[in-house]
Design a protein around this motif. Structure first.
Motif, PDB file in Angstrom:
ATOM      1  N   LEU A  94     -39.261  44.309   0.664  1.00  0.00           N
ATOM      2  CA  LEU A  94     -38.565  43.143   0.114  1.00  0.00           C
ATOM      3  C   LEU A  94     -39.464  41.909   0.057  1.00  0.00           C
ATOM      4  N   PRO A 150     -31.856  33.950  -4.520  1.00  0.00           N
ATOM      5  CA  PRO A 150     -31.395  33.514  -3.194  1.00  0.00           C
ATOM      6  C   PRO A 150     -30.992  34.677  -2.296  1.00  0.00           C
ATOM      7  N   MET A 151     -30.396  35.704  -2.891  1.00  0.00           N
ATOM      8  CA  MET A 151     -29.959  36.821  -2.062  1.00  0.00           C
ATOM      9  C   MET A 151     -31.143  37.573  -1.484  1.00  0.00           C
ATOM     10  N   LEU A 152     -32.132  37.785  -2.301  1.00  0.00           N
ATOM     11  CA  LEU A 152     -33.340  38.457  -1.826  1.00  0.00           C
ATOM     12  C   LEU A 152     -33.932  37.673  -0.669  1.00  0.00           C
ATOM     13  N   LYS A 154     -32.367  35.718   1.299  1.00  0.00           N
ATOM     14  CA  LYS A 154     -31.488  35.840   2.456  1.00  0.00           C
ATOM     15  C   LYS A 154     -31.746  37.148   3.197  1.00  0.00           C
ATOM     16  N   PHE A 155     -31.883  38.215   2.467  1.00  0.00           N
ATOM     17  CA  PHE A 155     -32.183  39.497   3.092  1.00  0.00           C
ATOM     18  C   PHE A 155     -33.487  39.410   3.883  1.00  0.00           C
ATOM     19  N   GLN A 158     -33.029  37.478   7.080  1.00  0.00           N
ATOM     20  CA  GLN A 158     -32.286  38.299   8.037  1.00  0.00           C
ATOM     21  C   GLN A 158     -33.213  39.287   8.733  1.00  0.00           C
ATOM     22  N   LEU A 159     -33.998  39.976   7.932  1.00  0.00           N
ATOM     23  CA  LEU A 159     -34.903  40.977   8.495  1.00  0.00           C
ATOM     24  C   LEU A 159     -35.961  40.317   9.368  1.00  0.00           C
TER      25      LEU A 159
END
Lengths: 221, 221
Positions: A94, A150-152, A154-155, A158-159
């Motif tokens: 990612l 933005p979602m990428l 966010k992932f 998180q990781l």
DNA sequence: ATGTCAATAAATATCGATATTTTGGTGAGG
DNA sequence: CCTCACCAAAATATCGATATTTATTGACAT
């Protein structure tokens, strides 16, 4: 209850306070992986009510730091080598993607912010660990912050956090013999600023994988 | 309050009931995107207490279906074309990865489950929409279920659900003129069973992108 | 008219208490 | 000696009420 924050101006909700504290405790290992998290016990630890604790635990569930067992309360997410390696692999995929997109969309603002956060991180190297941790995360997230997704991002964030946890688990070894970590950061920064996506990505991934190898070594299962 | 589930045997927590209902309402558009979600109002709608509603909303936050505004309650996540396209792109990247890993790890169990879920989906085609939706998701998740990376699968499931929402938003057009969707599914299944990763992935992605084009057309902003 | 501020109304966050559910242990019956 | 049903004890889930916070309205000064 009126909590004053750094600036001495604003207030925070009890839920947010509990969330931040619990998160910190799980990341640093003060609450060991897999441990049952009893509301009463935490209520005492944070001296706040049961509702904020419950809600903070719910929020931590989103971050995959806490697991909810349907009618049986909460527990700190388990940690093991397989999970660590899964996180590392996903992170590499990612972040590679996000970094390449960021570079593809590169503009002056992004570039300047990169240089700035890198500078802050270097200055923070002398400070205590928690300060440096924060600056380190800020720099790494700045690398990805121009991906347009933005979602990428966010992932990835998180990781990133899940990974911190494993760094603390293999605690003592935050020294990496035979490795020049600051130089690795410089190289990533340099490649990103020069918009050399292949080189930046290669350097970033090897940065993560190297740390991964060190950690894997001090991990039992 | 004793809730009896389908089988007439077990019980569910009020929180879970509220969670399932609210999720359904947001996915289908009964609660429009961007709408303020007032606890009192929902408490009435689901006739349950405020605590379960609050907690259900917290859980929905993990799914990115609800946003929490710090001291100002909750609202249904906004929906717009940019977000839709971001979801589509991410989905294609992550499902491509998960499908390829699933095929790389292919075994008899996985293969059989694929055939089975595909069969269920075909049978469900005559049933009402909600039944088919469920079977459709089960089939698609089964394709990815052998990736060996639970987190990757979780991300895919999350993105899948977010996408459902846009299908309901562009409601009327669940008919796709000039398209043979069942044939597309057959092709994906066939390629997966034959362990042809390139073909399976290509078919899967074009399946998603085609739907994406239809939906994009009926979307204003 | 227009913008500011105080008072009021609405909504959220939090608490304390109660009802349910799970857990762990104990003894009767096989 | 093991298994299963049953009974506390502990923990979780839920409710109803209260304290805070945010949003709204209207009066007043500019």
């Amino acid at each position: 209850m009126n909590m004053i924050d750094d600036t001495g101006v604003k207030e925070t909700s009890a839920t947010r306070t509990a969330y931040v504290s619990l998160r910190e405790m799980i990341l640093t290992g003060a609450l060991p992986a897999g441990q049952k998290l009893k509301i009463e016990q935490l209520r005492g630890l944070l001296n706040t009510g049961a509702s904020p604790v419950r809600e903070a635990l719910s929020l931590l569930t989103s971050d995959m730091l806490v697991e909810r067992i349907d009618q049986r309360g909460f527990r700190a997410a388990p940690a093991n080598k397989a999970n660590f390696e899964e996180i590392l692999a996903l992170r590499c995929t990612l972040e590679d993607l996000a970094l390449r997109q960021s570079i593809a969309n590169a503009d002056a603002d992004w570039e300047e912010r990169l240089v700035l956060t890198h500078h802050h991180m270097k200055k923070a190297a002398q400070q205590e660990a928690a300060i440096f941790e924060e600056a380190h995360k800020t720099f790494h997230m700045a690398l990805l912050a121009n991906s347009g997704s933005p979602m990428l991002e966010k992932f990835c964030a998180q990781l990133y956090d899940l990974n911190i946890r494993y760094r603390y688990l293999a605690a003592k070894s935050s020294i990496y013999p035979g490795r020049d970590v600051p130089a690795e950061h410089e190289e990533i920064l340099d490649a990103a600023v020069k918009r050399d996506a292949d080189r930046a990505s290669a350097k970033l991934l090897s940065h993560y994988r190297l740390t991964g190898e060190y950690l894997s070594r001090d991990m039992q299962n």
